[in-house]
Design a protein around this motif. Structure first.
Motif, PDB file in Angstrom:
ATOM      1  N   VAL A 159      84.525 -22.292 -36.637  1.00 34.93           N
ATOM      2  CA  VAL A 159      84.453 -21.852 -35.735  1.00 34.93           C
ATOM      3  C   VAL A 159      84.212 -20.543 -35.503  1.00 34.93           C
ATOM      4  O   VAL A 159      82.871 -20.467 -35.397  1.00 34.93           O
ATOM      5  N   TYR A 160      84.756 -20.447 -36.934  1.00 32.24           N
ATOM      6  CA  TYR A 160      83.390 -18.376 -37.550  1.00 32.24           C
ATOM      7  C   TYR A 160      82.953 -18.427 -38.500  1.00 32.24           C
ATOM      8  O   TYR A 160      81.515 -17.691 -37.758  1.00 32.24           O
ATOM      9  N   ARG A 161      81.792 -20.215 -38.807  1.00 29.30           N
ATOM     10  CA  ARG A 161      80.459 -20.262 -39.030  1.00 29.30           C
ATOM     11  C   ARG A 161      79.411 -20.797 -37.940  1.00 29.30           C
ATOM     12  O   ARG A 161      78.176 -20.640 -37.741  1.00 29.30           O
ATOM     13  N   GLY A 162      80.759 -21.188 -37.195  1.00 29.96           N
ATOM     14  CA  GLY A 162      79.932 -21.359 -35.851  1.00 29.96           C
ATOM     15  C   GLY A 162      79.324 -20.077 -35.089  1.00 29.96           C
ATOM     16  O   GLY A 162      78.364 -20.459 -34.313  1.00 29.96           O
ATOM     17  N   ILE A 163      80.247 -19.125 -35.257  1.00 32.71           N
ATOM     18  CA  ILE A 163      79.398 -17.869 -34.496  1.00 32.71           C
ATOM     19  C   ILE A 163      78.534 -17.043 -35.439  1.00 32.71           C
ATOM     20  O   ILE A 163      77.522 -17.187 -35.022  1.00 32.71           O
ATOM     21  N   LEU A 164      78.511 -17.350 -36.348  1.00 31.41           N
ATOM     22  CA  LEU A 164      76.554 -17.211 -37.561  1.00 31.41           C
ATOM     23  C   LEU A 164      75.531 -17.651 -37.069  1.00 31.41           C
ATOM     24  O   LEU A 164      75.102 -17.481 -36.541  1.00 31.41           O
TER      25      LEU A 164
END
Length: 286
Positions: A248-253
């Motif tokens: 999810v956090y890599r998806g934010i990038l």
């Protein structure tokens, strides 16, 4: 403590994470109930600390709130905690897991740094700040998520928290500047890529900004990769929630990239469609 009261205490903590961090809740609600409850209690403490720094109160009142929380933590350390759902839930966590109280104090230091904010001069200073506000959270969660580890996983837990904090900073550049009057981008990196505070004020998204943003994003991604290299050492029942949270956090990038690096006028988040894709990828790899 009776079971009904204990369940109510953890439900209090669960409501806090459910309200304030849907992505974390989504990931860590996949844990077994006992571990999920521990994560909820730890998150509730961190959210309480964060609220001290980010409230709309005058500066002195925010400092007083943080001081009160530190006093309550002191009491907790001495096993004389305040009779409150948060502290009762945390006592259960400390009883069950081999917890270290120092990261809880480090979290309060991070909130103090936020209230007495200074622009980081270097990437090292940004990482130091990120440790206190987020890497410390990784250390809090470590005894829960790696309860059987036979090696020291503290560096990996710090890597994950730091990467997530840098991700948050890259997502919230415009909001931090215009709402909080804060620049978390290191001065040295801004100078290297010839991007000025005035450019930031105008929300310029030029080649210099993209290179600056990507410099920090690549650093965060390298920290995620470092964490991933040690995930096999975490508890089997914790691996999937951790991989979900990283996805999810890599998806934010990736969301920022998809929005042409607009961190000023758009809210960058992982869409429901992409969330399903991330979940599917994690489940297929497990």
């Amino acid at each position: 403590m009776d079971t009904e009261r204990m369940q109510a205490d953890f439900a209090y903590c669960e409501a806090i994470i459910k309200k304030h961090s849907k992505s974390f809740y989504y990931a860590f609600s996949q844990l077994p109930v006992e571990k999920a409850n521990a994560v909820y209690a730890i998150y509730a403490f961190c959210r309480t600390a964060d609220d001290c720094a980010d409230s709309s109160q005058p500066h002195l009142e925010k400092l007083a709130s943080l001081h009160r929380l530190k006093k309550e933590l002191d009491l907790f350390r001495e096993h004389a905690e305040v009779d409150h759902p948060l502290w009762r839930a945390l006592r259960q966590v400390f009883t069950k897991y081999d917890m270290d109280i120092q990261p809880f104090y480090d979290q309060l230091t991070g909130q103090w740094m936020d209230m007495n904010f200074a622009i980081p001069k270097t990437l090292y200073e940004l990482e130091s700040y990120s440790y206190y506000v987020a890497g410390s959270v990784g250390l809090m969660l470590l005894p829960v998520l790696a309860s059987k580890a036979s090696v020291d996983l503290r560096p990996s837990a710090i890597h994950l928290g730091t990467a997530m904090q840098i991700t948050n900073i890259l997502r919230d550049i415009g909001e931090d500047f215009h709402t909080k009057q804060r620049i978390y981008l290191p001065e040295e990196e801004m100078e290297r890529f010839r991007y000025t505070p005035e450019d930031l004020r105008h929300g310029f998204i030029n080649e210099n900004f993209v290179h600056l943003w990507e410099r920090l994003a690549k650093h965060a991604e390298s920290l995620y990769d470092l964490f991933n290299s040690s995930i096999v050492l975490y508890d089997d029942d914790s691996k999937m929630p951790l991989l979900l949270s990283i996805g999810v956090y890599r998806g934010i990038l990736d969301a920022v990239r998809s929005n042409n690096y607009d961190c000023f006028t758009k809210r960058n988040f992982v869409t429901k469609e992409n969330m399903i894709k991330i979940s599917s990828a994690v489940y297929n790899c497990s």
